[in-house]
Write a protein that holds these residues in place. Sequence first.
Motif, mmCIF file in Angstrom:
data_model
loop_
_atom_site.group_PDB
_atom_site.id
_atom_site.type_symbol
_atom_site.label_atom_id
_atom_site.label_comp_id
_atom_site.label_asym_id
_atom_site.label_seq_id
_atom_site.Cartn_x
_atom_site.Cartn_y
_atom_site.Cartn_z
ATOM 1 N N SER A 88 14.203 32.434 5.229
ATOM 2 C CA SER A 88 15.084 30.950 6.711
ATOM 3 C C SER A 88 15.787 31.584 7.429
ATOM 4 C CB SER A 88 15.838 29.970 5.601
ATOM 5 O OG SER A 88 16.524 29.143 5.836
ATOM 6 N N VAL A 89 15.877 31.286 9.173
ATOM 7 C CA VAL A 89 16.427 31.538 9.845
ATOM 8 C C VAL A 89 18.080 31.866 9.535
ATOM 9 C CG1 VAL A 89 17.281 31.854 12.199
ATOM 10 C CG2 VAL A 89 14.956 31.952 11.084
ATOM 11 N N SER A 90 18.627 29.962 9.028
ATOM 12 C CA SER A 90 19.596 29.851 9.127
ATOM 13 C C SER A 90 20.096 30.377 7.427
ATOM 14 C CB SER A 90 19.629 28.128 8.165
ATOM 15 O OG SER A 90 18.930 27.392 7.623
ATOM 16 N N GLU A 91 19.465 30.903 6.152
ATOM 17 C CA GLU A 91 20.239 30.777 5.738
ATOM 18 C C GLU A 91 19.681 32.723 5.684
ATOM 19 O OE1 GLU A 91 19.491 29.207 1.794
ATOM 20 O OE2 GLU A 91 19.882 26.985 2.515
ATOM 21 N N PRO A 92 19.999 33.702 5.665
ATOM 22 C CA PRO A 92 20.086 35.063 5.154
ATOM 23 C C PRO A 92 20.325 35.639 3.890
ATOM 24 C CG PRO A 92 20.822 34.946 7.660
ATOM 25 C CD PRO A 92 21.082 33.597 7.317
ATOM 26 N N GLN A 93 19.421 36.426 3.518
ATOM 27 C CA GLN A 93 20.423 37.110 2.829
ATOM 28 C C GLN A 93 20.236 38.516 2.667
ATOM 29 O OE1 GLN A 93 19.090 36.305 -1.054
ATOM 30 N NE2 GLN A 93 18.679 34.182 -0.966
ATOM 31 N N LEU A 94 19.187 38.884 3.612
ATOM 32 C CA LEU A 94 19.556 40.472 3.563
ATOM 33 C C LEU A 94 18.807 40.349 5.575
ATOM 34 C CD1 LEU A 94 19.027 43.109 0.960
ATOM 35 C CD2 LEU A 94 20.747 42.510 2.463
ATOM 36 N N PRO A 95 19.005 41.863 6.181
ATOM 37 C CA PRO A 95 18.470 41.340 6.888
ATOM 38 C C PRO A 95 16.556 41.864 6.439
ATOM 39 C CG PRO A 95 20.209 43.648 7.258
ATOM 40 C CD PRO A 95 20.175 42.815 5.904
ATOM 41 N N GLY A 96 15.676 41.544 7.390
ATOM 42 C CA GLY A 96 14.034 42.043 7.090
ATOM 43 C C GLY A 96 13.666 43.270 7.244
ATOM 44 N N TRP A 97 14.393 43.843 8.035
ATOM 45 C CA TRP A 97 14.181 45.046 7.519
ATOM 46 C C TRP A 97 14.113 46.217 6.441
ATOM 47 C CZ3 TRP A 97 17.293 49.626 7.578
ATOM 48 C CH2 TRP A 97 18.295 49.765 7.653
ATOM 49 N N PRO A 98 14.757 46.342 5.606
ATOM 50 C CA PRO A 98 15.129 46.834 4.346
ATOM 51 C C PRO A 98 13.893 46.671 3.381
ATOM 52 C CG PRO A 98 17.292 46.423 5.270
ATOM 53 C CD PRO A 98 16.511 45.316 6.197
ATOM 54 N N VAL A 99 13.254 45.498 3.620
ATOM 55 C CA VAL A 99 12.635 45.050 2.736
ATOM 56 C C VAL A 99 10.746 45.840 3.614
ATOM 57 C CG1 VAL A 99 11.020 42.759 1.771
ATOM 58 C CG2 VAL A 99 13.633 42.811 1.712
ATOM 59 N N LEU A 100 11.454 45.517 4.488
ATOM 60 C CA LEU A 100 9.841 45.528 4.802
ATOM 61 C C LEU A 100 9.907 47.118 5.215
ATOM 62 C CD1 LEU A 100 9.707 43.127 8.415
ATOM 63 C CD2 LEU A 100 7.957 43.063 6.536
ATOM 64 N N VAL A 101 11.064 48.301 5.333
ATOM 65 C CA VAL A 101 10.573 49.452 5.540
ATOM 66 C C VAL A 101 10.491 50.487 3.460
ATOM 67 C CG1 VAL A 101 12.537 51.301 4.971
ATOM 68 C CG2 VAL A 101 12.789 50.247 7.130
ATOM 69 N N ALA A 102 11.385 49.490 3.362
ATOM 70 C CA ALA A 102 10.696 49.824 1.686
ATOM 71 C C ALA A 102 9.212 49.440 0.839
ATOM 72 C CB ALA A 102 12.049 49.074 0.234
ATOM 73 N N ALA A 103 8.580 48.275 1.481
ATOM 74 C CA ALA A 103 7.310 47.793 0.725
ATOM 75 C C ALA A 103 6.747 49.237 2.148
ATOM 76 C CB ALA A 103 7.204 46.695 2.129
ATOM 77 N N LEU A 104 6.689 49.082 2.843
ATOM 78 C CA LEU A 104 6.037 50.214 3.686
ATOM 79 C C LEU A 104 6.079 51.386 3.142
ATOM 80 C CD1 LEU A 104 3.617 50.542 5.723
ATOM 81 C CD2 LEU A 104 5.855 51.115 7.669
ATOM 82 N N ALA A 105 7.326 51.694 3.118
ATOM 83 C CA ALA A 105 7.387 53.235 2.146
ATOM 84 C C ALA A 105 6.680 53.430 0.639
ATOM 85 C CB ALA A 105 8.526 53.854 1.963
ATOM 86 N N ALA A 106 6.855 52.626 0.470
ATOM 87 C CA ALA A 106 6.295 52.615 -1.179
ATOM 88 C C ALA A 106 4.349 53.031 -1.064
ATOM 89 C CB ALA A 106 6.327 51.386 -1.910
ATOM 90 N N TRP A 107 4.302 51.755 0.081
ATOM 91 C CA TRP A 107 3.150 51.613 -0.446
ATOM 92 C C TRP A 107 2.078 52.844 0.496
ATOM 93 C CZ3 TRP A 107 -1.155 52.409 3.498
ATOM 94 C CH2 TRP A 107 -2.198 51.236 2.815
ATOM 95 N N LEU A 108 2.539 53.573 1.290
ATOM 96 C CA LEU A 108 2.438 54.661 2.145
ATOM 97 C C LEU A 108 1.913 55.525 1.382
ATOM 98 C CD1 LEU A 108 4.083 54.584 5.765
ATOM 99 C CD2 LEU A 108 1.073 54.241 5.468
ATOM 100 N N ILE A 109 3.302 55.953 0.716
ATOM 101 C CA ILE A 109 3.557 56.663 -0.274
ATOM 102 C C ILE A 109 2.314 56.634 -1.260
ATOM 103 C CG2 ILE A 109 5.023 58.154 -2.171
ATOM 104 C CD1 ILE A 109 7.642 57.595 -0.397
ATOM 105 N N THR A 110 1.920 55.820 -2.479
ATOM 106 C CA THR A 110 1.434 56.168 -3.160
ATOM 107 C C THR A 110 0.172 55.275 -2.733
ATOM 108 O OG1 THR A 110 3.218 53.837 -4.191
ATOM 109 C CG2 THR A 110 0.521 54.450 -4.701
#
Length: 234
Positions: A88-110
């Motif tokens: 939600s744009v109005s209720e951000p808990q964390l920036p979106g990029w840490p989640v995206l970076v972690a997900a992409l790194a996990a996918w590529l490494i595996t």
Amino acid sequence: MANFATHTGVAAALGSSLATLLVVSDQLSLPASMALLVFFVAGTLLPDVDVDKARPVRWLFNIFAVIAMLIAIALVQPGLETSTSIWSVSEPQLPGWPVLVAALAAWLITRYPLAWFFQRFTRHRGLCHSLLVGLLWGLGWVYLGLEHLAVDPLLVWLQGVAIFMGFILHLLLDEIYSVDLEGVRLKRSFGTALKIYQKDFLFGSLMALIGVIILIWLLPWPHEMLTWMQLWIR
């Protein structure tokens, strides 16, 4: 040795029959039953994870990469799988990029380095064709599902069983195809598919046994699954 089409075809037929029975008997919902079918078929592919550059290997490591991505997301953003407020744009808990970076790194490494390393240091019909490793796959998924993915205890235990049963089906099909019915003889490959441990790789077998023991120690008693099975039998 049974080929890829045989393994997936037989697994799909048996798994679909079981899933249909569970739905018709009102034991599980349709989505839960279909999920069991997917895990059962996936289990039949696991023994061939050590075949270099084979289609099952590509499929499996794509699945592993997605699972690693989900775990990475759960670790970086706890509760993401049960809440949509992070998006939600109005209720951000964390920036979106840490989640995206972690997900992409996990996918590529595996998907790439881990897949290469695994295929480089394993051989077909070796330790990966043992029942010990089959137990590792099943119990390992139960642990991941309970500890990191917040899967319902009953469903995750059933999924672990489905993985192990699919794994056994693969080994049985390989042994059946090692019998030449026309010539009434056993092929040289007979006895190499279905085994408890790998005799010529005792260190690896011991590590697999230790892994199974640790998982059994860490996992809770499957009360939900045992209760469900008792009610179904009655």
